[in-house]
Write a protein that holds these residues in place. Structure first.
Motif, PDB file in Angstrom:
ATOM      1  N   LEU A   1       8.116  -5.248   2.340  1.00 24.17           N
ATOM      2  CA  LEU A   1       7.315  -6.363   2.497  1.00 24.17           C
ATOM      3  C   LEU A   1       6.160  -6.116   1.522  1.00 24.17           C
ATOM      4  O   LEU A   1       5.438  -6.760   0.728  1.00 24.17           O
ATOM      5  CB  LEU A   1       6.669  -6.759   3.812  1.00 24.17           C
ATOM      6  CG  LEU A   1       7.741  -7.436   4.689  1.00 24.17           C
ATOM      7  CD1 LEU A   1       7.101  -7.533   6.171  1.00 24.17           C
ATOM      8  CD2 LEU A   1       7.661  -9.125   4.035  1.00 24.17           C
ATOM      9  N   GLN A   2       5.750  -4.844   1.425  1.00 24.19           N
ATOM     10  CA  GLN A   2       4.456  -4.275   0.607  1.00 24.19           C
ATOM     11  C   GLN A   2       4.759  -3.748  -0.589  1.00 24.19           C
ATOM     12  O   GLN A   2       4.181  -3.378  -1.345  1.00 24.19           O
ATOM     13  CB  GLN A   2       3.698  -3.183   1.427  1.00 24.19           C
ATOM     14  CG  GLN A   2       3.000  -3.581   2.910  1.00 24.19           C
ATOM     15  CD  GLN A   2       2.514  -2.504   3.737  1.00 24.19           C
ATOM     16  OE1 GLN A   2       1.473  -2.141   3.369  1.00 24.19           O
ATOM     17  NE2 GLN A   2       3.460  -2.136   4.455  1.00 24.19           N
ATOM     18  N   SER A   3       5.961  -3.761  -1.068  1.00 21.83           N
ATOM     19  CA  SER A   3       6.497  -3.439  -2.529  1.00 21.83           C
ATOM     20  C   SER A   3       6.552  -4.379  -3.556  1.00 21.83           C
ATOM     21  O   SER A   3       6.902  -5.744  -3.061  1.00 21.83           O
ATOM     22  CB  SER A   3       7.775  -2.707  -2.302  1.00 21.83           C
ATOM     23  OG  SER A   3       8.797  -3.701  -2.032  1.00 21.83           O
ATOM     24  N   LYS A   4       6.457  -4.104  -4.852  1.00 25.45           N
ATOM     25  CA  LYS A   4       6.268  -5.104  -5.660  1.00 25.45           C
ATOM     26  C   LYS A   4       7.507  -5.876  -6.007  1.00 25.45           C
ATOM     27  O   LYS A   4       8.643  -5.000  -5.796  1.00 25.45           O
ATOM     28  CB  LYS A   4       5.638  -4.586  -7.108  1.00 25.45           C
ATOM     29  CG  LYS A   4       5.359  -5.534  -8.283  1.00 25.45           C
ATOM     30  CD  LYS A   4       4.892  -4.769  -9.318  1.00 25.45           C
ATOM     31  CE  LYS A   4       4.833  -5.970 -10.490  1.00 25.45           C
ATOM     32  NZ  LYS A   4       4.143  -5.191 -11.743  1.00 25.45           N
ATOM     33  N   LYS A   5       7.737  -6.993  -6.158  1.00 25.44           N
ATOM     34  CA  LYS A   5       8.877  -7.713  -6.594  1.00 25.44           C
ATOM     35  C   LYS A   5       8.952  -8.140  -8.080  1.00 25.44           C
ATOM     36  O   LYS A   5       7.966  -8.689  -8.487  1.00 25.44           O
ATOM     37  CB  LYS A   5       9.220  -8.723  -5.404  1.00 25.44           C
ATOM     38  CG  LYS A   5       9.264  -8.497  -4.132  1.00 25.44           C
ATOM     39  CD  LYS A   5      10.468  -7.616  -3.682  1.00 25.44           C
ATOM     40  CE  LYS A   5      10.222  -7.271  -2.130  1.00 25.44           C
ATOM     41  NZ  LYS A   5       9.311  -6.178  -2.035  1.00 25.44           N
ATOM     42  N   SER A   6      10.100  -7.952  -8.638  1.00 22.11           N
ATOM     43  CA  SER A   6      10.248  -8.570 -10.015  1.00 22.11           C
ATOM     44  C   SER A   6      11.406  -9.161 -10.487  1.00 22.11           C
ATOM     45  O   SER A   6      11.552  -9.796 -11.469  1.00 22.11           O
ATOM     46  CB  SER A   6      10.167  -7.318 -10.967  1.00 22.11           C
ATOM     47  OG  SER A   6      11.446  -6.364 -10.832  1.00 22.11           O
TER      48      SER A   6
ATOM     49  N   ALA B   1      -2.460  -7.497   4.669  1.00 24.49           N
ATOM     50  CA  ALA B   1      -1.241  -8.251   4.815  1.00 24.49           C
ATOM     51  C   ALA B   1      -1.647  -9.430   3.864  1.00 24.49           C
ATOM     52  O   ALA B   1      -1.270 -10.147   3.105  1.00 24.49           O
ATOM     53  CB  ALA B   1      -1.201  -9.042   6.105  1.00 24.49           C
ATOM     54  N   ARG B   2      -3.064  -9.758   3.851  1.00 30.18           N
ATOM     55  CA  ARG B   2      -3.853 -10.857   3.056  1.00 30.18           C
ATOM     56  C   ARG B   2      -3.573 -10.636   1.533  1.00 30.18           C
ATOM     57  O   ARG B   2      -3.250 -11.282   0.767  1.00 30.18           O
ATOM     58  CB  ARG B   2      -5.435 -10.958   3.434  1.00 30.18           C
ATOM     59  CG  ARG B   2      -5.722 -12.027   4.465  1.00 30.18           C
ATOM     60  CD  ARG B   2      -7.006 -12.265   4.564  1.00 30.18           C
ATOM     61  NE  ARG B   2      -7.837 -10.865   4.805  1.00 30.18           N
ATOM     62  CZ  ARG B   2      -8.087 -10.483   6.130  1.00 30.18           C
ATOM     63  NH1 ARG B   2      -7.547 -11.454   7.087  1.00 30.18           N
ATOM     64  NH2 ARG B   2      -8.952  -9.513   6.372  1.00 30.18           N
ATOM     65  N   LYS B   3      -3.793  -9.225   1.130  1.00 30.98           N
ATOM     66  CA  LYS B   3      -3.420  -8.758  -0.313  1.00 30.98           C
ATOM     67  C   LYS B   3      -2.093  -8.694  -0.650  1.00 30.98           C
ATOM     68  O   LYS B   3      -1.898  -9.540  -1.787  1.00 30.98           O
ATOM     69  CB  LYS B   3      -3.968  -7.176  -0.341  1.00 30.98           C
ATOM     70  CG  LYS B   3      -3.774  -6.566  -1.874  1.00 30.98           C
ATOM     71  CD  LYS B   3      -4.194  -5.190  -1.871  1.00 30.98           C
ATOM     72  CE  LYS B   3      -2.962  -4.517  -1.383  1.00 30.98           C
ATOM     73  NZ  LYS B   3      -3.087  -2.912  -1.416  1.00 30.98           N
ATOM     74  N   HIS B   4      -1.053  -8.255   0.075  1.00 32.68           N
ATOM     75  CA  HIS B   4       0.151  -8.574  -0.223  1.00 32.68           C
ATOM     76  C   HIS B   4       0.731  -9.931  -0.074  1.00 32.68           C
ATOM     77  O   HIS B   4       1.803  -9.871  -1.151  1.00 32.68           O
ATOM     78  CB  HIS B   4       1.016  -7.631   0.739  1.00 32.68           C
ATOM     79  CG  HIS B   4       0.774  -5.834   0.467  1.00 32.68           C
ATOM     80  ND1 HIS B   4       1.291  -5.450  -0.761  1.00 32.68           N
ATOM     81  CD2 HIS B   4       0.046  -5.037   1.240  1.00 32.68           C
ATOM     82  CE1 HIS B   4       0.980  -4.252  -0.632  1.00 32.68           C
ATOM     83  NE2 HIS B   4       0.226  -3.904   0.404  1.00 32.68           N
TER      84      HIS B   4
END
Length: 297
Positions: free
Chosen positions: A7-12, A125-128
């Motif tokens: 959930l906290q990892s960048k998605k591309s 959570a807010r940031k992600h």
């Protein structure tokens, strides 16, 4: 990868979002203890090991809870966006296709929000949730074949200590060209500056101010739009409240400047009423209809 880390990892890639969504949809029934409906929204509650956690309000008319139903919806979404939208002849989209776009993307984003609510501390959570929303929309525009790029416009200004630079971050630039022409020092007037936020709360005014600042700096009119997820939040344990200050939006529009549009995946009720519906629409309207009109105007 553990679910909280994913959930906290960048998605591309859009496939990453799809896989994560199905994982969360399968996970939620295992940890949800109870729920309460409030209008069109459901507030889910999880009680585990003496800890109570609430999930952000979920619009039950938009959210697809069943993983198999979501899988079918995503396949239909992909057909609409990657095939029909990109066809050489001007396509006409049905209400069902508009719903497919909005429901699919809403389910992806709110699944991520729900997972973060349950597994990650609230500050992170807010940031992600905001980062994933930006990444999701970039993937959608990529799928639609719309050139896009994140830019930071460098605006110099004078101080007693000499020249300093204000960095005006643009979440995304949408372009009619093969490659985005806007850069850190200039904006192309035919391109669209996009502000992407999960909610307009405490952020609506900044979009208007940024448009005025950008236009003053680059010396020409610039198309600016806002994309929001929703404007609703949980109030206490079993209620909701709406965060769109519609009157203030009209004041900004009348006395500061007009934006080229505001688009929601989950629009508040006021957004679809006069006079706000002249400015505010569902996200599918941007993707399937308005984008080409905005670029040609």
């Amino acid at each position: 990868m553990s679910l909280d880390k994913e959930l906290q990892s960048k998605k591309s890639e859009l496939t990453e979002f799809v896989d994560l969504t199905k994982r969360i949809l399968n996970y939620l029934p295992e940890v949800i203890s109870s729920s309460k409906d409030k209008g069109n929204y459901t507030i889910f509650l999880s009680q585990q090991a003496g800890t109570t956690k609430f999930v952000r309000p979920i619009n039950k008319n938009l959210f697809i809870q069943n993983p198999d139903d979501f899988d079918r919806s995503f396949k239909a979404f992909k057909e609409v966006v990657s095939v029909k939208l990109r066809s050489s002849s001007p396509p006409v989209f049905s209400e069902e296709e508009h719903n497919t776009v909005n429901n699919t993307l809403y389910t992806i984003q709110q699944s991520i929000g729900a997972g973060l609510d349950l597994l990650v501390n609230s500050n992170s959570a807010r940031k992600h949730v905001g980062n994933r929303f930006e990444e999701l929309l970039k993937c959608v525009f990529d799928l639609a074949g719309i050139s896009n790029k994140k830019t930071v416009l460098q605006i110099p200004y004078q101080t007693d200590e000499g020249t300093k630079v204000y960095k005006c971050e643009n979440d995304l630039i949408l372009s009619p060209y093969t490659v985005v022409k806007s850069s850190g020092s200039s904006l192309d007037p035919n391109e669209i500056v996009v502000s992407i936020k999960t909610t307009s709360k405490d952020r609506m005014g900044k979009i208007f101010i940024d448009k005025m600042l950008l236009e003053r700096f680059v010396g020409h009119s610039q198309k600016v739009i806002g994309i929001f997820l929703n404007d609703v939040q949980r109030k206490e344990s079993d209620n909701i409240s709406y965060t769109l200050v519609s009157g203030l939006f009209m004041v900004y529009s009348s006395f500061l400047t007009e934006l080229e549009g505001i688009y929601y995946l989950d629009p508040p009720a006021n957004a679809l009423k006069e006079p706000y519906n002249k400015y505010m629409k569902r996200f599918s309207s941007l993707l399937l209809n308005d984008f080409k009109e905005l670029l040609s105007s």
